[in-house]
Every structure is written in structure tokens, then in C-alpha cells.
Design a protein around this motif. Structure first.
Motif, PDB file in Angstrom:
ATOM      1  N   VAL A  84       0.842  -1.201   0.000  1.00  0.00           N
ATOM      2  CA  VAL A  84       0.000   0.000   0.000  1.00  0.00           C
ATOM      3  C   VAL A  84       0.874   1.247   0.000  1.00  0.00           C
ATOM      4  O   VAL A  84       0.619   2.208  -0.735  1.00  0.00           O
ATOM      5  N   GLN A  85       1.944   1.258   0.803  1.00  0.00           N
ATOM      6  CA  GLN A  85       2.818   2.424   0.880  1.00  0.00           C
ATOM      7  C   GLN A  85       3.536   2.679  -0.457  1.00  0.00           C
ATOM      8  O   GLN A  85       3.658   3.824  -0.902  1.00  0.00           O
ATOM      9  N   VAL A  86       4.025   1.597  -1.074  1.00  0.00           N
ATOM     10  CA  VAL A  86       4.735   1.748  -2.343  1.00  0.00           C
ATOM     11  C   VAL A  86       3.809   2.285  -3.431  1.00  0.00           C
ATOM     12  O   VAL A  86       4.156   3.224  -4.171  1.00  0.00           O
ATOM     13  N   ARG A  87       2.614   1.692  -3.529  1.00  0.00           N
ATOM     14  CA  ARG A  87       1.665   2.124  -4.558  1.00  0.00           C
ATOM     15  C   ARG A  87       1.196   3.559  -4.306  1.00  0.00           C
ATOM     16  O   ARG A  87       1.060   4.351  -5.248  1.00  0.00           O
ATOM     17  N   ALA A  88       0.976   3.893  -3.044  1.00  0.00           N
ATOM     18  CA  ALA A  88       0.549   5.257  -2.719  1.00  0.00           C
ATOM     19  C   ALA A  88       1.652   6.251  -3.057  1.00  0.00           C
ATOM     20  O   ALA A  88       1.387   7.352  -3.571  1.00  0.00           O
ATOM     21  N   GLY A  89       2.897   5.882  -2.782  1.00  0.00           N
ATOM     22  CA  GLY A  89       4.022   6.756  -3.100  1.00  0.00           C
ATOM     23  C   GLY A  89       4.158   6.994  -4.587  1.00  0.00           C
ATOM     24  O   GLY A  89       4.396   8.125  -5.030  1.00  0.00           O
ATOM     25  N   ARG A  90       3.986   5.936  -5.381  1.00  0.00           N
ATOM     26  CA  ARG A  90       4.091   6.088  -6.828  1.00  0.00           C
ATOM     27  C   ARG A  90       2.954   6.944  -7.372  1.00  0.00           C
ATOM     28  O   ARG A  90       3.152   7.759  -8.282  1.00  0.00           O
ATOM     29  N   ALA A  91       1.761   6.752  -6.809  1.00  0.00           N
ATOM     30  CA  ALA A  91       0.614   7.526  -7.288  1.00  0.00           C
ATOM     31  C   ALA A  91       0.766   9.004  -6.956  1.00  0.00           C
ATOM     32  O   ALA A  91       0.351   9.878  -7.732  1.00  0.00           O
ATOM     33  N   ALA A  92       1.368   9.302  -5.804  1.00  0.00           N
ATOM     34  CA  ALA A  92       1.493  10.697  -5.368  1.00  0.00           C
ATOM     35  C   ALA A  92       2.714  11.389  -5.956  1.00  0.00           C
ATOM     36  O   ALA A  92       2.790  12.625  -5.933  1.00  0.00           O
ATOM     37  N   ALA A  93       3.671  10.617  -6.476  1.00  0.00           N
ATOM     38  CA  ALA A  93       4.932  11.210  -6.935  1.00  0.00           C
ATOM     39  C   ALA A  93       4.706  12.212  -8.065  1.00  0.00           C
ATOM     40  O   ALA A  93       5.266  13.319  -8.057  1.00  0.00           O
ATOM     41  N   ALA A  94       3.882  11.840  -9.052  1.00  0.00           N
ATOM     42  CA  ALA A  94       3.646  12.740 -10.186  1.00  0.00           C
ATOM     43  C   ALA A  94       2.964  14.017  -9.723  1.00  0.00           C
ATOM     44  O   ALA A  94       3.323  15.130 -10.162  1.00  0.00           O
ATOM     45  N   ASP A 143       3.072  15.335  -6.719  1.00  0.00           N
ATOM     46  CA  ASP A 143       4.033  16.109  -5.931  1.00  0.00           C
ATOM     47  C   ASP A 143       5.011  16.852  -6.839  1.00  0.00           C
ATOM     48  O   ASP A 143       5.370  18.009  -6.571  1.00  0.00           O
ATOM     49  N   ALA A 144       5.453  16.181  -7.901  1.00  0.00           N
ATOM     50  CA  ALA A 144       6.382  16.829  -8.835  1.00  0.00           C
ATOM     51  C   ALA A 144       5.724  18.022  -9.521  1.00  0.00           C
ATOM     52  O   ALA A 144       6.342  19.083  -9.701  1.00  0.00           O
ATOM     53  N   GLU A 145       4.454  17.862  -9.905  1.00  0.00           N
ATOM     54  CA  GLU A 145       3.744  18.975 -10.539  1.00  0.00           C
ATOM     55  C   GLU A 145       3.576  20.136  -9.569  1.00  0.00           C
ATOM     56  O   GLU A 145       3.749  21.300  -9.929  1.00  0.00           O
ATOM     57  N   LEU A 156      -0.748  26.714  -8.966  1.00  0.00           N
ATOM     58  CA  LEU A 156      -0.184  26.121  -7.751  1.00  0.00           C
ATOM     59  C   LEU A 156      -1.287  25.588  -6.843  1.00  0.00           C
ATOM     60  O   LEU A 156      -1.155  24.502  -6.266  1.00  0.00           O
ATOM     61  N   GLN A 157      -2.382  26.323  -6.740  1.00  0.00           N
ATOM     62  CA  GLN A 157      -3.498  25.863  -5.907  1.00  0.00           C
ATOM     63  C   GLN A 157      -4.081  24.559  -6.439  1.00  0.00           C
ATOM     64  O   GLN A 157      -4.344  23.618  -5.675  1.00  0.00           O
ATOM     65  N   ARG A 158      -4.281  24.496  -7.773  1.00  0.00           N
ATOM     66  CA  ARG A 158      -4.831  23.272  -8.362  1.00  0.00           C
ATOM     67  C   ARG A 158      -3.870  22.096  -8.181  1.00  0.00           C
ATOM     68  O   ARG A 158      -4.295  20.971  -7.885  1.00  0.00           O
ATOM     69  N   ALA A 159      -2.577  22.349  -8.376  1.00  0.00           N
ATOM     70  CA  ALA A 159      -1.598  21.279  -8.216  1.00  0.00           C
ATOM     71  C   ALA A 159      -1.546  20.803  -6.772  1.00  0.00           C
ATOM     72  O   ALA A 159      -1.411  19.593  -6.511  1.00  0.00           O
ATOM     73  N   SER A 160      -1.674  21.711  -5.814  1.00  0.00           N
ATOM     74  CA  SER A 160      -1.672  21.330  -4.396  1.00  0.00           C
ATOM     75  C   SER A 160      -2.896  20.489  -4.069  1.00  0.00           C
ATOM     76  O   SER A 160      -2.811  19.512  -3.313  1.00  0.00           O
ATOM     77  N   ARG A 161      -4.049  20.855  -4.664  1.00  0.00           N
ATOM     78  CA  ARG A 161      -5.260  20.069  -4.418  1.00  0.00           C
ATOM     79  C   ARG A 161      -5.111  18.664  -4.984  1.00  0.00           C
ATOM     80  O   ARG A 161      -5.488  17.675  -4.325  1.00  0.00           O
ATOM     81  N   ARG A 162      -4.548  18.564  -6.199  1.00  0.00           N
ATOM     82  CA  ARG A 162      -4.342  17.232  -6.780  1.00  0.00           C
ATOM     83  C   ARG A 162      -3.348  16.419  -5.960  1.00  0.00           C
ATOM     84  O   ARG A 162      -3.490  15.204  -5.833  1.00  0.00           O
ATOM     85  N   SER A 163      -2.345  17.080  -5.395  1.00  0.00           N
ATOM     86  CA  SER A 163      -1.373  16.376  -4.567  1.00  0.00           C
ATOM     87  C   SER A 163      -2.034  15.792  -3.327  1.00  0.00           C
ATOM     88  O   SER A 163      -1.764  14.646  -2.936  1.00  0.00           O
ATOM     89  N   ILE A 193       8.283  12.602   3.799  1.00  0.00           N
ATOM     90  CA  ILE A 193       9.576  12.105   3.311  1.00  0.00           C
ATOM     91  C   ILE A 193       9.646  12.176   1.789  1.00  0.00           C
ATOM     92  O   ILE A 193      10.697  12.500   1.217  1.00  0.00           O
ATOM     93  N   ARG A 194       8.532  11.904   1.108  1.00  0.00           N
ATOM     94  CA  ARG A 194       8.524  12.036  -0.349  1.00  0.00           C
ATOM     95  C   ARG A 194       8.797  13.476  -0.758  1.00  0.00           C
ATOM     96  O   ARG A 194       9.538  13.746  -1.710  1.00  0.00           O
ATOM     97  N   GLY A 195       8.174  14.419  -0.023  1.00  0.00           N
ATOM     98  CA  GLY A 195       8.432  15.817  -0.321  1.00  0.00           C
ATOM     99  C   GLY A 195       9.886  16.194  -0.101  1.00  0.00           C
ATOM    100  O   GLY A 195      10.498  16.887  -0.919  1.00  0.00           O
ATOM    101  N   ALA A 196      10.462  15.704   1.010  1.00  0.00           N
ATOM    102  CA  ALA A 196      11.868  15.987   1.289  1.00  0.00           C
ATOM    103  C   ALA A 196      12.764  15.344   0.248  1.00  0.00           C
ATOM    104  O   ALA A 196      13.773  15.933  -0.175  1.00  0.00           O
ATOM    105  N   ARG A 197      12.413  14.131  -0.192  1.00  0.00           N
ATOM    106  CA  ARG A 197      13.227  13.456  -1.197  1.00  0.00           C
ATOM    107  C   ARG A 197      13.179  14.204  -2.535  1.00  0.00           C
ATOM    108  O   ARG A 197      14.184  14.288  -3.253  1.00  0.00           O
TER     109      ARG A 197
END
Length: 571
Positions: free
Chosen positions: A170-180, A182-184, A226-233, A297-301
Motif C-alpha cells: 500500500v505504501q509503495v503504490r501510494a508513493g508512486r501515485a502521489a509522486a507525479a 508532488d512533482a507537478e 499552484l493551488q490546483r496542483a496542491s489540491r491534486r497532490s 519524506i517524499r516531499g523531502a526526497r
């Protein structure tokens, strides 16, 4: 994560970081083992001799005390190492930025570096101080408790152990889903920061042109993005949070049902079931915190990745065995320089003998300022060579090269300090008499006399409290104080009023005396005072020679002079 952190910081920090990680891991194991002492405590309390629980209760209190001490030491170590890493990161980032070629600082770099040097570094380096301890505890403490449960009752322990791969998945899949997402969000954050800086810097121009509303819409659009990207994150993290919560609750329920089944079948007693539920509950709490910690941690990474990209940007290479120039003459030998897909200079060859003056003129975009920047080695050429005193600038040490060159740009930047501090940048060790003499030669003393505070008057960020002509006088005084044998001037009087222009020209004349000079300019006084003129057009030398000689030729110089430069004589 730790490997990325050490790569960004350097291996000299590996020892303290690893010791801190080891201490945090030991602390988490001790916390888990302390809960193991609850088993004999609850057995005795629910058994026939409750008094037998006292020794175990004392042992449990002792284990908790040991855990408290270790937790204090590990947190203290985390904060100390985090502070050291933060200081080291700022030093390394600052040193690296100072070594990068000026060409690296292109469009968008100001916003990117501003975010990185501010919140980016703090977020990345805060991992050790604020996130690593809770993360290790959330992973190691439940595993230790599960090991205790396995030793106590293998059936219930296996039921709890079954949750480990599910939670990890669950953690790995959630991290991959949130990575894009977070990058945006990070990209939009950088864009919005750059727009804010642009909007603030452009206020005089925007107000003069009555375009503030239009430019504000650009900034507002960046902030909305930025607001829209934060909401999607945030939304992208919800499946991971819900999945982790449901998994932990489902396993806890399964352990409860299995414990009840075993108790009803006589396999275990009520005290044992209660103990298992207490241990399972202690597993659940840190596991549920994983989603929040994982997001941070994903944000810090992500910030670490961006820092790593900046630190991997290659500075201009330094010669292993620097040579010393034999004089102060300048030479361009078949120089070609490209910026992206555009060829700025194409096979340019020229020379400036020591002590002579060269004027470079030409239409906008012809490559005039680039010539100066190549002499100072703000960039490296793509072909050919730029030589100072017969030595290729790439073979001269950076400090030795810059010690021979004084540069005065069209747009002068002053640091937010006093006038004297800004002049002293030319030669920090100069005595007061030398500073005053340089200021007098640049006619800066006139400015100092009329300013409240005199030499102690602050100039504001970028020199905003001074006029353009006053800033130029500071720059010329700085160059005079440096007393370098080579002087590069980049259209220093192009935007000055007649009074300031006369004062600046007087300072320039003193600055150029007896030195090798390359000046980019359109003023008749500048061009006529040169020993030789080079006319650049389209990155090539269209003509060179004396001013009067070029006016008589058919190279196009006369047309350019009459159309673009002759109006300057009105000043």
C-alpha cells in the motif's frame, strides 16, 4: 533516502548520520521489547496470584525508563546532526553556486534557486531532525512487537505478520501515485515564485506602461495553477491513507477474531487474548502514522533530487597546472560560441595589444557583450580560444584571471550595505585613503557629500536608493580601487542623463588610463577615443579599423553609425 542525502551532502557526513540512524533503530527495538514485558504482567494480574505481577511491573517501568533515555538521546542526536547537515548544505550549495558559469543562470533559475535555498534546503535537511526518528519507529517498533507476538503465540503472530507485505505494498503504490502530483506541485511552486519575483522587479516598468492588471493576471494564473496542483497532490494521497487505515483495521479485527476463537477453543486464556490485543494496538498506532510521515519524506526526497541536480551541474573546469599570463594583451583566435541552438559568435578573430583600447559596436544581439563575458570566462567557447597575456583563459586559475580584470556593466548591482562597503568589494583590504581616492577619481565623493549619512549611507537592495548614474559611479570607483590591468566596459553610459554621463565618462577616462580596454558602446566619445573599432554583425566581424577609416568604407558601419549612433551626439 539516506544514500541520496549523503550523496547531496558528501561522504564526510556519513559517520554521524549512520550513528544517528543506528541509535534510532535501537530505540525503536527497545520500545517494542518493552511491550513484551506486558505479557507476564497481564498474566499475573489475571491469574491466581496477582502479586506476582509486581516484579514484572518494575521491570516494565525500567524498560520504559531505558527507552525514554534512548529516545531523548536519539532525538538530540537527530537535531544536532540535522543542524550540522543544514549548515553544511548551505555552505556546499553557496560554494557550488559561486563556481557555476554565469551562463547557467538562465531564465527561471532565480525562482528555482530561491525556493531551493529557502524552504527546499530546510525541508530536505529536516529529515534527520524531524522525520527519520518517527519513520524508523513506525517501521521497526511494529516489527519488534510482531516478533514478540510470534514468540508468545505463533498463530496470532502470523496473523499480524501477514499485514507486513500488505502495508508495504500500500505504501509503495501510494508513493508512486502521489509522486507525479508532488512533482507537478513543486514545479508550479517554482513557477509561482519566479512570477512573484518578476512582478515585484517589474513594478516601475509595469506602472509606467499601465500594464499592471495584465501582468497581475499572469501572476494570478501561476498562483491558481499552484493551488490546483496542491489540491491534486492532496487528493492523490487519499487512496494511500484510506488503504493503510483499512489494512491496519482489518488486521486488528482479524487478530481479535482469531484470539476470540482460540480463547473459546481453550487454546489461550483471556489474559493472553487481552495481551495480544494490547500489543496489536501498539502496532496499529505507528503504522497509521506511516502515511503522513511517508508523504513528508517524499516531499523531502523531491527537494533532495532537485538539490542533487543543482549540485551535479558542472562548473567550468579548473586547469590542474594553472599558467601565469605573460602580459595583459587580449586575443580571440577563431572563437565560436553557441547559446543553445543559436550561434552567438562565429569564427571571430581579433587582438588587443597591451595598453590599447578596442571599441566594439554593432546592432543589438550581435554578440558584443558576449565578447566581454568570454574574456572574463563567464562561459567557455565552443571552438577556438580566448587568450589573456598569451595564455588560454581556460588554463589560467579563476582567481588569477579575475584579479587581472575589472568589469563595469551597464546594469550595476549593489549589495544592501553602505557605499563604502560596496566600493571595497574591488579590494577588501584597501585602506581608507585608497577608497577615498578611488571615489574621488570616479566623482563618487560628490554623491557621498549630498547623501544623509555620507559614507555610512545604505544603498538598498540592488542599489535601489541610488540613481543609475550614482550606481555607475560606485561601480567605477570599485573598478578603480581594484586597479586591474584589463578593463571591460559594457555600455556603461547608454542610459544616463548628460550630467551623470559627463561625470561617469570622467571616471572612465581615469579608469582606462594605461590599461588594456575593451569597451562596448554607442557613444561617439567612447568610439572615437578607441585605438581600434570592431563592427560586429550577426556574430561575425563585419569590419574593423579606425573610426574614420570605417566611416569611409562600404562595410555598413557608416549606415549603422548614422542611423543608430549619430543621434547620441545630441547629448
Amino acid at each position: 533516502m539516506i544514500r541520496m542525502l549523503l550523496r547531496v551532502l558528501g561522504r564526510e557526513y556519513a559517520g554521524p548520520v549512520r550513528r544517528t540512524v543506528a541509535l534510532m533503530a535501537v530505540t525503536a527495538v527497545v520500545e517494542g521489547l518493552s511491550y513484551a514485558l506486558l505479557v507476564p504482567v497481564l498474566r499475573a494480574l489475571f491469574g491466581d496470584t496477582p502479586g506476582d505481577a509486581l516484579p514484572w511491573l518494575v521491570a516494565f517501568c525500567g524498560a520504559v525508563a531505558v527507552y525514554a533515555v534512548l529516545r531523548y538521546l536519539s532525538d538530540l542526536s537527530g537535531f544536532r546532526v540535522g543542524t550540522t547537515l543544514l549548515r553544511g548544505m548551505y555552505h556546499r550549495l553557496g560554494d557550488h553556486l559561486a563556481r557555476l558559469p554565469v551562463g547557467w543562470y538562465g531564465a527561471g533559475r532565480v525562482g528555482e534557486v530561491s525556493v531551493l535555498a529557502g524552504s527546499g534546503v530546510l525541508q530536505a535537511m529536516g529529515v534527520i531532525a524531524h522525520l527519520l526518528g518517527p519513520f524508523i519507529s513506525a517501521c521497526v517498533t511494529p516489527l519488534t512487537i510482531i516478533a514478540v507476538m510470534l514468540a508468545f503465540n505463533w498463530q496470532l503472530g502470523l496473523a499480524a505478520l501477514a499485514a507486513v507485505p500488505v502495508v508495504a505494498l500500500v505504501q509503495v503504490r501510494a508513493g508512486r501515485a502521489a509522486a507525479a502530483a508532488d512533482a507537478e506541485r513543486a514545479e508550479r511552486d517554482h513557477e509561482a515564485t519566479a512570477r512573484v519575483i518578476e512582478y515585484l522587479q517589474a513594478q516601475p516598468v509595469l506602472r509606467a506602461g499601465g500594464r499592471t492588471a495584465e501582468r497581475f493576471r499572469l501572476l494570478d494564473g501561476a498562483l491558481r495553477g499552484l493551488q490546483r496542483a496542491s489540491r491534486r497532490s492532496v487528493l492523490s494521497a487519499l487512496p494511500g491513507v484510506l488503504g493503510l487505515t483499512l489494512t491496519v483495521q482489518a488486521v486488528f479485527t482479524a487478530v481479535l477474531v482469531l484470539g476470540a476463537y482460540l480463547a473459546l477453543g481453550g487454546g489461550v486464556g483471556a489474559a493472553e487474548v487481552l495481551t495480544i490485543l494490547v500489543l496489536a494496538a501498539r502496532c496499529a498506532d505507528p503504522l497509521l502514522s506511516l502515511s503522513d510521515i511517508g508523504s513528508q519524506i517524499r516531499g523531502a526526497r523531491s527537494e533532495l533530487v532537485r538539490l542533487d541536480a543543482v549540485l551535479r551541474a558542472e562548473p567550468l573546469p579548473e586547469a590542474p597546472d594553472p599558467v601565469r599570463p605573460a602580459g595583459h594583451g587580449l586575443e580571440f583566435a577563431s572563437v565560436t560560441f553557441r547559446h543553445g541552438d543559436r550561434t552567438v559568435l562565429d569564427d571571430v578573430s581579433l587582438s588587443v595589444p597591451e595598453g590599447r583600447r578596442l571599441a566594439v559596436v554593432g546592432p543589438s544581439g550581435a554578440g558584443k557583450s558576449t565578447l566581454l563575458r568570454l574574456i572574463a570566462r563567464f562561459h567557455d567557447v565552443d571552438a577556438g580560444a580566448v587568450r589573456v597575456g598569451g595564455a588560454d583563459v581556460r588554463a589560467i586559475g579563476t582567481e588569477a584571471l579575475m584579479a587581472r580584470i575589472a568589469i563595469v556593466f551597464q546594469h550595476v548591482y549593489l549589495f544592501d550595505g553602505t557605499i563604502e562597503e560596496n566600493v571595497r568589494l574591488g579590494r577588501p583590504g584597501a585602506d581608507t585613503a585608497a577608497v577615498r581616492a578611488a571615489a574621488s577619481a570616479a566623482r563618487l565623493d560628490e554623491v557621498v557629500e549630498r547623501l544623509p549619512g555620507g559614507w555610512a549611507a545604505t544603498v538598498g537592495e540592488g542599489g535601489t536608493l541610488l540613481s543609475g548614474g550614482e550606481r555607475q559611479r560606485v561601480a567605477i570607483a570599485r573598478a578603480l580601487l581594484k586597479d586591474a590591468p584589463i578593463v571591460l566596459l559594457d555600455e556603461v553610459t547608454s542610459a544616463l542623463d548628460p550630467v551623470n554621463e559627463a561625470a561617469v565618462h570622467e571616471g572612465i577616462d581615469r579608469l582606462m588610463a594605461g590599461r588594456t580596454v575593451v569597451v562596448v558602446g554607442h557613444r561617439p566619445r567612447t568610439v572615437r577615443g578607441a585605438d581600434r573599432v570592431v563592427f560586429l554583425d550577426g556574430g561575425r566581424i563585419a569590419a574593423e579599423g579606425g573610426h574614420d577609416e570605417l566611416l569611409r568604407g562600404d562595410s555598413g558601419y557608416a549606415d549603422f553609425w548614422n542611423s543608430a549612433m549619430a543621434p547620441a551626439t545630441d547629448h
